[in-house]
Design a protein around this motif. Structure first.
Motif, PDB file in Angstrom:
ATOM      1  N   GLU A  13       1.013  -1.207  -0.136  1.00 46.02           N
ATOM      2  CA  GLU A  13       0.010  -0.156  -0.157  1.00 46.02           C
ATOM      3  C   GLU A  13       1.010   1.383   0.015  1.00 46.02           C
ATOM      4  OE1 GLU A  13      -2.791   0.049   3.142  1.00 46.02           O
ATOM      5  OE2 GLU A  13      -3.591  -1.900   2.490  1.00 46.02           O
ATOM      6  N   SER A  14       0.418   2.085  -0.780  1.00 43.72           N
ATOM      7  CA  SER A  14       1.191   3.246  -0.634  1.00 43.72           C
ATOM      8  C   SER A  14       1.169   4.223   0.348  1.00 43.72           C
ATOM      9  CB  SER A  14       0.912   4.253  -1.999  1.00 43.72           C
ATOM     10  OG  SER A  14      -0.579   4.728  -1.892  1.00 43.72           O
ATOM     11  N   THR A  15       1.941   4.954   0.729  1.00 43.61           N
ATOM     12  CA  THR A  15       1.798   5.826   1.988  1.00 43.61           C
ATOM     13  C   THR A  15       1.158   7.071   1.767  1.00 43.61           C
ATOM     14  OG1 THR A  15       4.034   5.225   2.696  1.00 43.61           O
ATOM     15  CG2 THR A  15       3.090   7.226   3.624  1.00 43.61           C
ATOM     16  N   PRO A  16      -0.036   7.404   2.451  1.00 44.21           N
ATOM     17  CA  PRO A  16      -0.509   8.703   2.191  1.00 44.21           C
ATOM     18  C   PRO A  16       0.286   9.976   2.273  1.00 44.21           C
ATOM     19  CG  PRO A  16      -1.627   7.344   3.854  1.00 44.21           C
ATOM     20  CD  PRO A  16      -0.463   6.743   3.751  1.00 44.21           C
ATOM     21  N   PRO A  17      -0.278  11.011   1.376  1.00 40.28           N
ATOM     22  CA  PRO A  17       0.646  12.146   1.535  1.00 40.28           C
ATOM     23  C   PRO A  17       0.291  12.990   2.765  1.00 40.28           C
ATOM     24  CG  PRO A  17      -1.355  12.353   0.053  1.00 40.28           C
ATOM     25  CD  PRO A  17      -1.260  10.891   0.517  1.00 40.28           C
ATOM     26  N   TRP A  18       0.950  13.935   2.674  1.00 38.96           N
ATOM     27  CA  TRP A  18       0.945  14.689   4.041  1.00 38.96           C
ATOM     28  C   TRP A  18       0.085  16.110   3.591  1.00 38.96           C
ATOM     29  CZ3 TRP A  18       3.271  13.951   8.814  1.00 38.96           C
ATOM     30  CH2 TRP A  18       4.180  12.943   8.945  1.00 38.96           C
ATOM     31  N   VAL A  19      -0.619  16.769   4.633  1.00 42.23           N
ATOM     32  CA  VAL A  19      -1.302  18.082   4.509  1.00 42.23           C
ATOM     33  C   VAL A  19      -0.431  19.046   5.051  1.00 42.23           C
ATOM     34  CG1 VAL A  19      -3.270  19.526   4.929  1.00 42.23           C
ATOM     35  CG2 VAL A  19      -3.452  16.948   4.556  1.00 42.23           C
ATOM     36  N   ALA A  20       0.059  19.721   4.436  1.00 40.75           N
ATOM     37  CA  ALA A  20       1.202  21.045   4.733  1.00 40.75           C
ATOM     38  C   ALA A  20      -0.024  22.054   5.260  1.00 40.75           C
ATOM     39  CB  ALA A  20       1.854  21.398   3.798  1.00 40.75           C
ATOM     40  N   LEU A  21       0.404  22.575   6.486  1.00 40.27           N
ATOM     41  CA  LEU A  21      -0.334  23.814   7.158  1.00 40.27           C
ATOM     42  C   LEU A  21       0.481  24.952   7.273  1.00 40.27           C
ATOM     43  CD1 LEU A  21      -1.596  21.441  10.365  1.00 40.27           C
ATOM     44  CD2 LEU A  21      -2.592  21.817   7.750  1.00 40.27           C
ATOM     45  N   VAL A  22      -0.010  26.288   6.953  1.00 39.88           N
ATOM     46  CA  VAL A  22       0.960  27.427   6.788  1.00 39.88           C
ATOM     47  C   VAL A  22       0.149  28.505   7.105  1.00 39.88           C
ATOM     48  CG1 VAL A  22       2.279  28.887   5.663  1.00 39.88           C
ATOM     49  CG2 VAL A  22       2.486  26.604   4.984  1.00 39.88           C
ATOM     50  N   PRO A  23       0.351  29.097   8.366  1.00 45.86           N
ATOM     51  CA  PRO A  23      -0.272  30.253   8.930  1.00 45.86           C
ATOM     52  C   PRO A  23       0.256  31.583   8.167  1.00 45.86           C
ATOM     53  CG  PRO A  23       1.040  29.568  10.548  1.00 45.86           C
ATOM     54  CD  PRO A  23       1.174  28.850   9.329  1.00 45.86           C
ATOM     55  N   LEU A  24      -0.455  32.636   7.843  1.00 47.98           N
ATOM     56  CA  LEU A  24      -0.062  33.911   7.558  1.00 47.98           C
ATOM     57  C   LEU A  24      -0.592  34.994   8.232  1.00 47.98           C
ATOM     58  CD1 LEU A  24       1.851  35.544   5.660  1.00 47.98           C
ATOM     59  CD2 LEU A  24       0.068  35.141   3.887  1.00 47.98           C
ATOM     60  N   LYS A  25       0.085  35.822   8.952  1.00 46.94           N
ATOM     61  CA  LYS A  25      -0.569  37.079   9.604  1.00 46.94           C
ATOM     62  C   LYS A  25      -1.177  38.001   8.365  1.00 46.94           C
ATOM     63  CE  LYS A  25       2.166  37.328  13.590  1.00 46.94           C
ATOM     64  NZ  LYS A  25       3.245  38.336  14.343  1.00 46.94           N
TER      65      LYS A  25
ATOM     66  N   VAL B 236      -3.694  29.513   6.220  1.00 45.05           N
ATOM     67  CA  VAL B 236      -4.859  30.132   7.404  1.00 45.05           C
ATOM     68  C   VAL B 236      -4.126  31.555   7.152  1.00 45.05           C
ATOM     69  CG1 VAL B 236      -5.911  29.922   9.415  1.00 45.05           C
ATOM     70  CG2 VAL B 236      -4.869  27.936   8.550  1.00 45.05           C
ATOM     71  N   THR B 237      -5.182  32.562   6.746  1.00 50.25           N
ATOM     72  CA  THR B 237      -4.935  33.834   6.618  1.00 50.25           C
ATOM     73  C   THR B 237      -6.361  34.569   6.562  1.00 50.25           C
ATOM     74  OG1 THR B 237      -3.663  35.767   5.767  1.00 50.25           O
ATOM     75  CG2 THR B 237      -4.519  34.079   4.079  1.00 50.25           C
ATOM     76  N   ASP B 238      -6.579  35.707   7.029  1.00 50.68           N
ATOM     77  CA  ASP B 238      -7.566  36.571   6.976  1.00 50.68           C
ATOM     78  C   ASP B 238      -7.174  37.882   6.045  1.00 50.68           C
ATOM     79  OD1 ASP B 238      -6.260  38.015   8.609  1.00 50.68           O
ATOM     80  OD2 ASP B 238      -7.764  38.119  10.244  1.00 50.68           O
ATOM     81  N   ASP B 239      -6.187  37.590   5.539  1.00 53.40           N
ATOM     82  CA  ASP B 239      -5.791  39.048   4.660  1.00 53.40           C
ATOM     83  C   ASP B 239      -6.116  38.515   3.077  1.00 53.40           C
ATOM     84  OD1 ASP B 239      -3.860  40.496   2.724  1.00 53.40           O
ATOM     85  OD2 ASP B 239      -3.121  41.248   4.652  1.00 53.40           O
ATOM     86  N   ARG B 240      -6.961  39.483   2.553  1.00 51.00           N
ATOM     87  CA  ARG B 240      -7.688  39.088   1.376  1.00 51.00           C
ATOM     88  C   ARG B 240      -6.701  39.214   0.220  1.00 51.00           C
ATOM     89  NH1 ARG B 240     -13.337  41.617  -0.634  1.00 51.00           N
ATOM     90  NH2 ARG B 240     -13.709  40.684  -2.672  1.00 51.00           N
ATOM     91  N   ALA B 241      -5.585  40.074   0.277  1.00 53.32           N
ATOM     92  CA  ALA B 241      -4.648  40.162  -0.799  1.00 53.32           C
ATOM     93  C   ALA B 241      -3.887  38.972  -0.829  1.00 53.32           C
ATOM     94  CB  ALA B 241      -3.761  41.476  -0.496  1.00 53.32           C
ATOM     95  N   ALA B 242      -3.685  38.493   0.401  1.00 55.31           N
ATOM     96  CA  ALA B 242      -2.848  37.071   0.571  1.00 55.31           C
ATOM     97  C   ALA B 242      -3.743  35.889  -0.103  1.00 55.31           C
ATOM     98  CB  ALA B 242      -2.300  36.862   1.733  1.00 55.31           C
ATOM     99  N   ARG B 243      -4.931  35.915   0.280  1.00 54.90           N
ATOM    100  CA  ARG B 243      -5.767  34.856  -0.289  1.00 54.90           C
ATOM    101  C   ARG B 243      -5.748  34.914  -1.784  1.00 54.90           C
ATOM    102  NH1 ARG B 243      -9.458  36.810   3.547  1.00 54.90           N
ATOM    103  NH2 ARG B 243     -10.905  37.129   2.092  1.00 54.90           N
ATOM    104  N   ASP B 244      -5.922  36.172  -2.445  1.00 49.84           N
ATOM    105  CA  ASP B 244      -6.145  36.199  -3.939  1.00 49.84           C
ATOM    106  C   ASP B 244      -4.802  35.799  -4.536  1.00 49.84           C
ATOM    107  OD1 ASP B 244      -8.656  37.271  -3.515  1.00 49.84           O
ATOM    108  OD2 ASP B 244      -8.083  39.231  -3.997  1.00 49.84           O
ATOM    109  N   ALA B 245      -3.722  36.251  -3.969  1.00 54.31           N
ATOM    110  CA  ALA B 245      -2.322  36.035  -4.536  1.00 54.31           C
ATOM    111  C   ALA B 245      -1.964  34.598  -4.437  1.00 54.31           C
ATOM    112  CB  ALA B 245      -1.248  36.886  -3.767  1.00 54.31           C
ATOM    113  N   LEU B 246      -2.303  33.901  -3.155  1.00 58.82           N
ATOM    114  CA  LEU B 246      -2.017  32.321  -3.054  1.00 58.82           C
ATOM    115  C   LEU B 246      -2.981  31.415  -4.284  1.00 58.82           C
ATOM    116  CD1 LEU B 246      -1.706  32.553   0.664  1.00 58.82           C
ATOM    117  CD2 LEU B 246       0.076  31.434  -1.168  1.00 58.82           C
ATOM    118  N   THR B 247      -4.118  31.868  -4.171  1.00 57.10           N
ATOM    119  CA  THR B 247      -5.013  31.235  -5.061  1.00 57.10           C
ATOM    120  C   THR B 247      -4.537  31.352  -6.523  1.00 57.10           C
ATOM    121  OG1 THR B 247      -6.947  31.527  -3.741  1.00 57.10           O
ATOM    122  CG2 THR B 247      -7.456  31.043  -5.960  1.00 57.10           C
ATOM    123  N   GLY B 248      -4.141  32.634  -7.066  1.00 57.27           N
ATOM    124  CA  GLY B 248      -3.551  32.752  -8.245  1.00 57.27           C
ATOM    125  C   GLY B 248      -2.445  31.885  -8.525  1.00 57.27           C
TER     126      GLY B 248
END
Length: 230
Positions: free
Chosen positions: A5-17, A60-72
């Protein structure tokens, strides 16, 4: 003979102020732009590590500019399905943010381990992410110290294990005292970009010598500063 069985991948967690409050110790005129650029370079390296190593990234961030840039960024790489940017950042600092992301990961990706990383790793490379996660224990926790040896740049929690983040001053010792396996000696100089988080212009100079990611390089090229270029 049954295939392994293959090993499941990881979920990376990154917070941003919120970018206006991020990197308060970084004495640079482009501090806000650098905070976002470093987060983009960190996210790119994590996503580019491959879906077998990192199945998903939760920022995890509540900065809209960061959310938009990361999604892009994720869309440009064709990796949008592996990125979740949540605006539901609990107030109270890194540990509540990491705990929030870990709770989401348990619901969305059951059976996967979680790996908490800093958002300020502009010299991080995908192969370093893969190397560190391959070294993480398959049970319990693993911890990797920053270059100074006192902070934490990576905390892993194997599948079925709660994260229990203890980020803050002296976090490496706190994670070790909680039972996390020390990955620092094992990895030593194999992951220099992962261990080089950036809080000051001196940190930024060391990261620059290691080789910055494209977003951070672009910001520095547009707003050069003798203090950051030393």
């Amino acid at each position: 003979m049954q295939p392994a069985e293959s090993t499941p991948p990881w979920v990376a967690l990154v917070p941003l102020k919120p970018l206006g409050a991020a990197k308060s110790r970084l004495d640079h005129p482009a501090r806000r732009s650098l905070a976002l650029a470093m987060a983009l370079d960190t996210a790119a390296a994590v996503l580019d590590a491959g879906s077998d190593a990192v199945g998903a990234l939760i920022v995890v961030t509540d900065d809209r500019a960061a959310r938009d840039a990361l999604t892009g960024l994720a869309r440009a790489r064709g990796l949008a399905e592996r990125l979740l940017v949540t605006a539901d950042e609990p107030r109270g600092g890194l540990n509540p943010a990491f705990a929030h992301a870990a709770a989401l990961a348990r619901v969305l990706y059951p059976g996967w381990g979680t790996a908490a990383l800093s958002a300020d790793l502009p010299a991080l490379r995908p192969q370093q992410v893969r190397r560190a996660l391959a070294a993480a224990p398959v049970a319990g926790h693993g911890v990797l110290a920053d270059a100074a040896g006192t902070g934490t740049v990576l905390l892993s929690a194997a599948a079925g294990t709660d994260l229990h983040p203890r980020f803050g001053p002296g976090s490496f010792a706190a994670h070790r005292d909680s039972g996390a396996v020390d990955l620092t000696l094992l990895l030593t100089d194999q992951v220099p970009g992962l261990r080089r988080d950036v809080d000051t212009v001196a940190d930024l100079a060391v990261a620059r010598a290691l080789g910055l990611g494209p977003a951070t390089s672009s910001v520095l090229a547009a707003a050069p500063s003798p203090r950051s270029a030393a």
